[in-house]
Scaffold this motif. Structure first.
Motif, PDB file in Angstrom:
ATOM      1  N   ILE A  60      -8.316   5.116  -2.450  1.00 44.31           N
ATOM      2  CA  ILE A  60      -8.648   4.421  -3.687  1.00 44.31           C
ATOM      3  C   ILE A  60      -8.063   3.014  -3.620  1.00 44.31           C
ATOM      4  N   ASN A  61      -8.547   2.142  -4.503  1.00 44.89           N
ATOM      5  CA  ASN A  61      -8.204   0.727  -4.416  1.00 44.89           C
ATOM      6  C   ASN A  61      -7.945   0.149  -5.800  1.00 44.89           C
ATOM      7  N   THR A  62      -6.844  -0.609  -5.916  1.00 45.14           N
ATOM      8  CA  THR A  62      -6.515  -1.257  -7.188  1.00 45.14           C
ATOM      9  C   THR A  62      -7.408  -2.469  -7.448  1.00 45.14           C
ATOM     10  N   HIS A  88      -5.037   0.040 -12.524  1.00 42.12           N
ATOM     11  CA  HIS A  88      -3.819   0.765 -12.208  1.00 42.12           C
ATOM     12  C   HIS A  88      -4.103   2.247 -12.384  1.00 42.12           C
ATOM     13  N   PHE A  89      -3.244   3.069 -11.812  1.00 43.14           N
ATOM     14  CA  PHE A  89      -3.544   4.497 -11.779  1.00 43.14           C
ATOM     15  C   PHE A  89      -2.403   5.344 -12.329  1.00 43.14           C
ATOM     16  N   ILE A 136      -6.946  11.550 -11.349  1.00 50.15           N
ATOM     17  CA  ILE A 136      -6.681  10.113 -11.410  1.00 50.15           C
ATOM     18  C   ILE A 136      -7.257   9.527 -12.689  1.00 50.15           C
ATOM     19  N   SER A 171       0.861  -1.175   0.000  1.00 50.40           N
ATOM     20  CA  SER A 171       0.000   0.000   0.000  1.00 50.40           C
ATOM     21  C   SER A 171       0.899   1.225   0.000  1.00 50.40           C
ATOM     22  N   TYR A 208       0.962   3.817 -10.801  1.00 52.76           N
ATOM     23  CA  TYR A 208       0.954   2.805  -9.744  1.00 52.76           C
ATOM     24  C   TYR A 208       0.342   1.549 -10.328  1.00 52.76           C
ATOM     25  N   ILE A 233      -3.526   4.666  -1.234  1.00 50.26           N
ATOM     26  CA  ILE A 233      -3.754   3.675  -2.285  1.00 50.26           C
ATOM     27  C   ILE A 233      -3.717   2.295  -1.644  1.00 50.26           C
ATOM     28  N   ASP A 234      -4.820   1.622  -1.663  1.00 49.33           N
ATOM     29  CA  ASP A 234      -5.034   0.258  -1.154  1.00 49.33           C
ATOM     30  C   ASP A 234      -5.100   0.196   0.380  1.00 49.33           C
TER      31      ASP A 234
END
Length: 224
Positions: free
Chosen positions: A62-64, A115-116, A100, A29, A127, A38-39
């Motif tokens: 936010i979450n992958t 992915h971002f 994003i 993360s 990421y 992130i995550d």
């Protein structure tokens, strides 16, 4: 933009079994500018405490993808001041000062991996966890912009013949992608390392430094 790696390990690291080990890696993360997570994995709160980060400052999550090492409802509920944003593939949104762009990732055991590319108006981060080879749409998105810092999945080390190359990268895949992506990415970084497939951190970092790839560790913080 500042990135802090709260965790850099794959799912095979176990806190109760391995947490005492030198070089222990929490589930992967990352925290941007101390406010953007992130995550929200299960060990985020432990990492925040360990590395002196205030959970009350986190405003956005936010979450992958929703594999349990990357997504934990208890973590989200504990971050009282943060709002969770679901971002579908091929979507672009603004959250606070960050822009994003979500891109479909290549991770076979989860259908909705994204992915971002994240921009704060000055710097851009890619990421890309979890993942095998980047999808063509990701390559095009990176090619069409300037990415200052890219974080790649490095789960498998240099292990030969591992079937997981169809959803995770080994180091040879990372090196090959870097050769193509170097014109479009300024700095490369490796995260999401599996316990059973990698050298100790110092040896891995020395190996990757030879090809100008940073190797993240828990608590690693850098200005992008």
């Amino acid at each position: 933009m500042k990135i802090t790696f709260l965790g850099t390990g794959a799912a095979d690291w176990d806190f109760y079994r391995d947490g005492h080990l030198d070089g222990y890696r929490r589930n992967a993360s990352a925290l941007l500018d101390d406010i953007f997570l992130i995550d929200p994995g299960p060990l985020v709160l432990n990492a925040l405490e360990t590395f002196g980060k205030d959970p009350n400052k986190i405003l956005y999550i936010i979450n992958t993808h929703k594999h349990p090492d990357h997504y934990n409802e208890d973590t989200i509920e504990a971050l009282k001041n943060a709002k969770f944003y679901y971002i579908a593939p091929d979507t672009e949104i603004q959250i606070g000062k960050h822009f994003i762009k979500a891109l479909k990732g290549n991770h076979a055991t989860c259908n909705e991996v994204v992915h971002f590319i994240i921009s704060d108006g000055e710097k851009k981060l890619f990421y890309g966890l979890d993942s095998s080879w980047l999808m063509y749409n990701e390559f095009q998105a990176i090619k069409n912009t300037t990415v200052d810092y890219a974080v790649f999945d490095g789960t498998l080390g240099d292990v030969d013949g591992d079937f997981r190359i169809f959803e995770h990268n080994n180091l040879r895949m990372i090196r090959e992608m870097k050769l193509t992506l170097e014109p479009y990415i300024k700095r490369f970084c490796l995260s999401h390392m599996a316990k059973e497939t990698h050298l100790p951190h110092n040896e891995l970092a020395e190996l990757m430094n030879k090809v100008n790839i940073e190797t993240a560790f828990d608590g690693y913080e850098t200005e992008i």
